[in-house]
Design a protein around this motif. Structure first.
Motif, PDB file in Angstrom:
ATOM      1  N   VAL A 673       0.837  -1.199   0.000  1.00 18.16           N
ATOM      2  CA  VAL A 673       0.000   0.000   0.000  1.00 18.16           C
ATOM      3  C   VAL A 673       0.872   1.249   0.000  1.00 18.16           C
ATOM      4  O   VAL A 673       1.887   1.308   0.698  1.00 18.16           O
ATOM      5  CB  VAL A 673      -0.916   0.020   1.247  1.00 18.16           C
ATOM      6  CG1 VAL A 673      -1.874   1.226   1.180  1.00 18.16           C
ATOM      7  CG2 VAL A 673      -1.706  -1.271   1.375  1.00 18.16           C
ATOM      8  N   PRO A 675       1.295   5.446  -2.212  1.00 22.99           N
ATOM      9  CA  PRO A 675       1.230   6.115  -3.506  1.00 22.99           C
ATOM     10  C   PRO A 675       2.169   5.488  -4.545  1.00 22.99           C
ATOM     11  O   PRO A 675       1.883   5.532  -5.728  1.00 22.99           O
ATOM     12  CB  PRO A 675       1.656   7.554  -3.192  1.00 22.99           C
ATOM     13  CG  PRO A 675       1.534   7.715  -1.723  1.00 22.99           C
ATOM     14  CD  PRO A 675       1.618   6.364  -1.101  1.00 22.99           C
ATOM     15  N   ARG A 751       7.282   5.708  -1.417  1.00 23.05           N
ATOM     16  CA  ARG A 751       6.303   5.779  -0.334  1.00 23.05           C
ATOM     17  C   ARG A 751       5.348   4.600  -0.474  1.00 23.05           C
ATOM     18  O   ARG A 751       4.291   4.695  -1.104  1.00 23.05           O
ATOM     19  CB  ARG A 751       5.562   7.110  -0.388  1.00 23.05           C
ATOM     20  CG  ARG A 751       6.442   8.332  -0.065  1.00 23.05           C
ATOM     21  CD  ARG A 751       5.762   9.610  -0.449  1.00 23.05           C
ATOM     22  NE  ARG A 751       5.381   9.569  -1.861  1.00 23.05           N
ATOM     23  CZ  ARG A 751       4.426  10.320  -2.409  1.00 23.05           C
ATOM     24  NH1 ARG A 751       3.749  11.176  -1.674  1.00 23.05           N
ATOM     25  NH2 ARG A 751       4.124  10.223  -3.693  1.00 23.05           N
ATOM     26  N   TRP A 753       4.352   0.705   1.689  1.00 23.26           N
ATOM     27  CA  TRP A 753       4.571  -0.090   2.895  1.00 23.26           C
ATOM     28  C   TRP A 753       3.948  -1.471   2.743  1.00 23.26           C
ATOM     29  O   TRP A 753       2.964  -1.640   2.014  1.00 23.26           O
ATOM     30  CB  TRP A 753       3.978   0.627   4.112  1.00 23.26           C
ATOM     31  CG  TRP A 753       4.677   1.923   4.385  1.00 23.26           C
ATOM     32  CD1 TRP A 753       5.804   2.119   5.100  1.00 23.26           C
ATOM     33  CD2 TRP A 753       4.286   3.233   3.903  1.00 23.26           C
ATOM     34  NE1 TRP A 753       6.161   3.443   5.111  1.00 23.26           N
ATOM     35  CE2 TRP A 753       5.248   4.151   4.389  1.00 23.26           C
ATOM     36  CE3 TRP A 753       3.233   3.714   3.115  1.00 23.26           C
ATOM     37  CZ2 TRP A 753       5.179   5.520   4.122  1.00 23.26           C
ATOM     38  CZ3 TRP A 753       3.156   5.069   2.844  1.00 23.26           C
ATOM     39  CH2 TRP A 753       4.126   5.969   3.339  1.00 23.26           C
TER      40      TRP A 753
END
Lengths: 998, 197
Positions: A673, A675, A751, A753
């Motif tokens: 998950v 951007p 970005r 995770w």
């Protein structure tokens, strides 16, 4: 009371007589005895036979250093422990022990013929012999050597005892509770440090236990000891561990302790823990191991009745046992005099004190004269008399280089002292350096490799007052180093024994030649002649001499033999001792049981067994399980008397004609998950992801940097910034780690995770032409039609009101769905689907049918078709590579010329000419019949099954240049002959995929 | 993630949410199902999430923040485990999603991924040290400390909410192993207790 027990004294409890058995003979001892002291009290010295020559052996020491008196202790057949040192076996009522390495008995042993053959079995014997004739090794030599090898026997039943484990931390771990260790522990505790004090013996006190006349701070040592231990027991930050051996020193001050909890009890409580492994992490380790007396090396020095002087003192003062009636003393050290004086005072005769030294302290000589004891100076020993017990000592005298033969002194025991060797075992195990101290003739701990300190005799400090003060100083230093500043106190102490002298090597013999049967290593039967032979044969490194002669390699770790052997090597080579160096000490200090290492990890607790939320349903429905990693997976669901093949055939046919339900919960699942989630997957997997639409999934392939297939799985895009990644069952943890590694080290700019969701979801695969009809009635919010949810479509909705991620995917080639629901609901949802499917012919199927069904479609299993050397293209998956992508893990490697040659092993299908023949997985493949080894192997079979649906066998294989061989005949050579096979496409069933897209 | 909001789960399925299979003892309790979320992201995400969650999410390594019904456990520089009442699962998720809108982060519902055990009493440290290599003394592992660690052959999250109490989060398929192992170690201190079911 037995003849050898003193009238008074010792730390045994004379009011508690204990019966025990040794080699079938009943004896009595006293509470507080060891097996060795109790046998000596009964006049028994003969306790074992040596390993190689089967020579009769008596007890040599009184503690952990004992090389000879190895016994088996029998509680029951499952609780038989071999190779225990009789000197450390505490006596309990009903103890049954037996000697080892003898047949039929200790006194009459057929193996002792080896002693007569000893000229023919010298050092290195094993390396030189048994080379001829060639065939004799297997039929003759190996069985004979196996019969003779090893000591003791293993118990014949599984160990029923429980073993514990404990991790512990402390500021200061003090190893050894003699005067140095106790003084150190007191000092560290007084400074406020947390302290663990351990000692291998049943009683704390070390040398103080055998020194009744010593005084500390004006009080008898025994009183001081009791008061000190009371003070330590009362301290809240001090842990006292008795019967606890520090056996191994591991990196970062991690020390293994073995604590024996029940071996000394006559009736251990049911279920009690027998031993506990302590894994201590200490900020400072303070070693107070003490020193071990060295034997003297002279011909016939191994007869029963010949033992260390310090051991004789321990037997006398701690156990109230005289080791003989008429005792000869051979010494190079002052301390043995005091033992002789004390034995004399206890009623034993002292036949002679033969001192190796020419110069002896006048006070000692005076004291001996006063007691009427003859002292011979500049003495040597030329031999002994006796068979099963020493009867006489043949003395000689030394004058310059010359050795004169002397008379034979009658005796029934010989006590000897070559001085004391500081125990540097643990310091050496910790990789600490050793330093040679010429004045002491000993190695002592040098520069430490860990946060290690040593105190007392183990670092060459001798004499009670010096030892106590060293302990106190080192204890305070350890506490200070651990952050607890401490002042140093001093002790006043006195003792009767003196500490001077010492001897290394072999006592002088006439002509300067090694004498006969002068033993260095009692346990491995190494003599001075073996050392001489090794050096003659060119072994000059002490490490080589050790291995060639096996000196110091027995279970006693050479505690009594290393220094004498080293001195002998040095003398023979004419080099100083420190130039020869000492062999490395290794763990364990003394043998440790396997049970202690296993701890709680046995039976059900040996390994975690992972079960899915649906496991119990499968069990209740008769599933046979297989292990996949730590998971239990249902392999097949036999009905009636079906065997695996019958069950699998039925499951496959039922699925292809109706519907099958399969527990796929063990698949690895990672939620990616953020951007930059799509960018991350673009860089990682070989496929393109940027163009994957929300609500769709794609089969992804992950390569390592070397370009070889590492893992695979379906990846679904749930939102612009959210992917549901699946991995293989076995690859789940390593793929997660692989991803996290890249994110943390290479792509910190992204970005995105990761969260493991493997166990969040139960995954229920519903596959087969009826799959849609089975699921439709249960599902809300998702249109299951082929147009709304085509193959590889993904939707979220509800099933029975439970939130669901629904994947339209297939690993069978049929219309298929995978229902992901939160795991606590897994079984209920499974049951509901199963109930809904009953009118549609639903069957549960297991991993075995899954394997057949996917092989019929040519779908690979990573780790079965691939072996870490297949590229995506080799595996027939070149189509998946996103060729427009700037980069992905493995791209550069895949561009290498060698990764693109036409003769790489490629995945193909195989059909046997005889449809009934199922090839063996792993079988090799050749391109012409009738080859003989060495054959030209061009590939191997990776998967092979009987396909019930197709009515013939199918196989997948990797073959050099395989795709260019379509239609060719190849051969699988087997012991029964070549099996002809035809190379085919990897897809055996529904080649155009009509069923998949239905 | 709208799809994980349970609204109409049949009663029979609610019953299916289970506690770990472990015999209840005074000193070893299986804990009731609860809401769990993994939040990953930067300090901005933590600030926003904390405001919505009702706690200041810990910035210090291996520390937690807790109220009687909620807790946030620091598991990594960018990772927090959020615990709440099971009945609050939907509202927690909605609140966090709203607060985190526009901030780069990852919020994943892991309520069913793991189960929880609580071990308490005077022997809790000793029993845990039968399998955990950590220094669990109060000075080294104070109240409020939490960490992801090994427990013999399993991974767990160990958290000390009170001086004599440890909370263990364990992946569901390892629950039987971890609880059985704790029960086995504990036999020494509580000899009356049998092995875990």
């Amino acid at each position: 009371m037995s003849a050898f027990r003193t009238a008074t004294g010792g730390r045994i409890d004379r009011s508690r007589v204990i019966e025990f058995e040794f080699d079938g003979v009943r004896y009595t001892g006293l509470a507080g005895d060891t097996l060795a002291s109790a046998l000596l009290a009964n006049g028994v010295h003969l306790m074992g036979r040596s390993f190689k020559y089967h020579r009769p052996r008596g007890v040599l020491g009184a503690g952990a250093e004992e090389p000879n008196a190895l016994v088996g202790v029998w509680r029951d057949e499952a609780r038989y422990t071999p190779n225990l040192r009789a000197t450390t076996v505490e006596l309990y009522a009903g103890l049954k022990a037996e000697s080892q390495n003898r047949s039929p008995s200790l006194t009459v042993d057929k193996g002792s013929v080896n002693s007569l053959l000893s000229p023919f079995i010298p050092a290195g014997f094993y390396y030189k012999t048994f080379m001829w004739p060639k065939g004799a090794w297997k039929s003759l030599y190996e069985p004979a050597i196996r019969e003779a090898a090893g000591l003791g026997r293993a118990p014949r039943l599984a160990d029923p005892d429980r073993y514990g484990n404990r991790h512990a931390h402390c500021d200061v771990l003090v190893i050894g509770a003699g005067p140095a260790g106790i003084a150190a522990a007191r000092a560290a505790a007084a400074a406020g440090a947390s302290v663990i004090l351990c000692d291998e013996q049943a009683e704390f006190g070390g040398s103080l236990l055998a020194d009744p006349t010593a005084e500390i701070d004006g009080q008898p040592a025994a009183q001081w000891l009791a008061a000190s231990l009371a003070e330590l027991s009362a301290a809240s930050r001090v842990t006292l561990l008795g019967r606890t051996t520090a056996f191994g020193y591991f990196p970062h001050n991690h020390v293994g302790l073995n604590q024996k909890l029940t071996d000394h009890l006559d009736k251990p409580a049911e279920g009690a823990i027998r031993e506990r492994l302590w894994q201590v992490r200490a900020s400072q380790v303070l070693i107070a191991q003490g020193a071990i007396e060295r034997p003297l090396v002279f011909p016939g020095n191994d007869l029963p009745g010949i033992l260390l002087a310090s051991a004789a003192r321990t037997y006398l003062n701690r156990y109230g046992v005289r080791v003989g009636e008429q005792i000869a003393v051979v010494t190079a050290h002052d301390a043995a005099y005091q033992t002789a004086f004390e034995l004399k005072a206890a009623g034993a005769g002292i036949a002679v004190i033969a001192d190796v030294r020419a110069d002896v302290d006048a006070a000692l000589l005076e004291q001996a004269a006063g007691l009427g004891i003859t002292v011979r100076r500049a003495a040597t020993v030329l031999g002994t008399t006796g068979k099963l017990r020493v009867t006489g000592l043949v003395l000689g005298s030394v004058s310059g280089e010359a050795v004169q033969a002397g008379d034979t002194i009658a005796c029934d025991a010989v006590i000897m002292s070559g001085g004391f060797t500081p125990s540097v075992h643990l310091h050496s195990q910790s990789r600490g350096k050793l330093e040679w101290q010429p004045a002491l003739g000993a190695f002592v701990p040098g520069e430490a490799a860990e946060a290690t300190l040593s105190a007392g005799a183990c670092r060459g400090v001798f004499g009670l007052a010096a030892v106590l003060n060293d302990g106190a100083a080192q204890g305070a230093a350890a506490a200070t180093a651990a952050g607890h500043g401490a002042g140093v106190r001093t002790y006043q102490a006195s003792e009767a024994a003196r500490h001077g002298g010492g001897f290394l090597g072999a006592l002088p013999q006439p002509g300067g030649k090694p004498g006969k049967k002068a033993f260095l290593d009692w346990q491995n039967d190494v003599t001075t002649r073996d050392i001489a032979l090794a050096i003659r044969e060119g072994f000059v490194s002490v490490e080589h001499v050790k291995r060639y002669t096996t000196n110091g390699m027995a279970t006693d770790q050479g505690k009594t033999s290393n220094m004498n052997a080293l001195a002998l090597v040095a003398a023979t080579l004419g080099k100083p001792i420190p130039e020869c160096g000492l062999t490395t000490f290794r763990m364990p200090y003394t043998p440790v049981t396997f049970g202690s290492f296993a701890g709680y990890s046995r039976g059900d607790l040996f390994e975690p067994v992972r079960r899915t939320a649906i496991h119990d349903w499968a069990r209740e429905h008769g599933a046979v399980f297989e292990d996949v990693g730590a998971w239990k997976r249902a392999r097949y669901f036999p009905r009636g008397g079906e065997d695996m093949h019958e069950a699998v055939n039925r499951e496959c046919i039922a699925l292809r004609h109706g519907c099958g339900i399969f527990d796929a919960s063990t698949l690895g699942k990672i939620e990616v998950v953020g951007p930059d989630a799509a960018t991350f997957l673009e860089r990682l997997y070989v496929n393109s992801w940027a163009n994957l639409k929300v609500g769709r999934s794609r089969y992804g392939i992950l390569c390592r940097e070397d370009g070889f297939v590492y893992d695979d799985g379906v990846i679904a895009r749930l939102a612009e910034d959210r992917f549901h990644v699946t991995t293989t069952t076995g690859g789940a943890a390593r793929v997660y780690a692989f991803m996290e590694d890249y994110l943390q080290t290479e792509w910190q700019d992204l970005r995105v995770w990761l969260t493991s969701i493997t166990e969040q979801y139960s995954v229920i695969a519903v596959q087969g032409p009826n799959a849609r009809r089975v699921l439709e009635p249960l599902i809300e919010g998702v249109d299951l039609s082929a147009t709304a949810l085509p193959h590889m479509g993904v939707a979220t909705g509800r099933i029975l009101g439970v939130p669901m991620r629904l994947f339209r995917v297939s690993f069978t080639g049929e219309l298929g769905f995978e229902v992901n629901v939160p795991a606590d609901y897994g079984r209920a949802v499974w049951e509901a689907i199963f109930a809904s499917g009953e009118s549609h012919g639903i069957v549960p199927y297991g991993t075995e049918a899954m394997h057949v069904l996917r092989a019929e479609k040519g779908y690979i299993i990573v780790g079965q078709e691939t072996d870490g050397t297949l590229t995506p293209d080799d595996a027939g998956l070149g189509w998946a590579i996103g060729r427009q992508k700037a980069d992905f893990v493995g791209k550069r490697s895949l561009a290498r010329a060698s990764m693109q040659t036409a003769d790489r092993k490629q995945l193909v299908g195989l059909r046997t000419v005889d449809p009934a023949v199922v090839l063996e997985e792993g079988a090799q493949i050749v391109d012409s019949p009738g080859q003989t080894p060495p054959m030209r192997l061009i590939g191997h079979v990776t998967s092979s099954y009987h396909s019930a649906v197709l009515g013939h066998s199918i196989a997948l294989a990797v073959v050099r240049g395989g795709r260019a061989r379509l239609g060719h005949t190849l051969y699988v050579p087997m012991p029964e002959g070549d099996i002809p096979v035809t190379v085919t496409s990897t897809v055996f069933y529904d080649a155009d995929g009509a069923r998949l897209h239905g | 993630m709208a799809d994980t909001t349970p609204t109409r789960i049949p009663a029979s399925l609610i019953d299916a949410r289970r506690s770990p299979v472990v015999t209840r003892r005074d000193w070893l309790q299986p804990l009731a199902p609860r809401a769990r979320f993994t939040l990953r992201g930067g300090a901005d995400a933590r600030r926003a999430a904390g405001a919505a969650f009702g706690l200041v999410l810990p910035e210090d390594a291996c520390r937690s923040a807790a109220t009687p019904t909620r807790a946030a456990l620091w598991l990594g520089p960018d990772e927090q485990l959020l615990l709440g009442l099971e009945t609050d699962t939907a509202s927690i998720q909605e609140g966090l999603e709203q607060a985190l809108r526009g901030i780069a982060h990852s919020l994943v519902d892991v309520s069913h991924r793991q189960t929880a055990l609580e071990i308490s009493g005077p022997h809790a440290e000793a029993i845990l040290n039968g399998a955990s290599p950590l220094d669990l003394s109060l000075s080294a592992f104070p109240v409020g400390m939490c960490t992801r660690t090994v427990f013999e052959k399993a991974d767990v999250v160990l958290w000390r909410p009170r001086a004599d109490t440890f909370h263990i989060e364990v992946w569901r398929s390892f629950t039987d192993y971890v609880s059985s192992l704790i029960a086995e170690i504990g036999r020494e201190y509580y000899p009356g207790d049998g092995r875990a079911a």
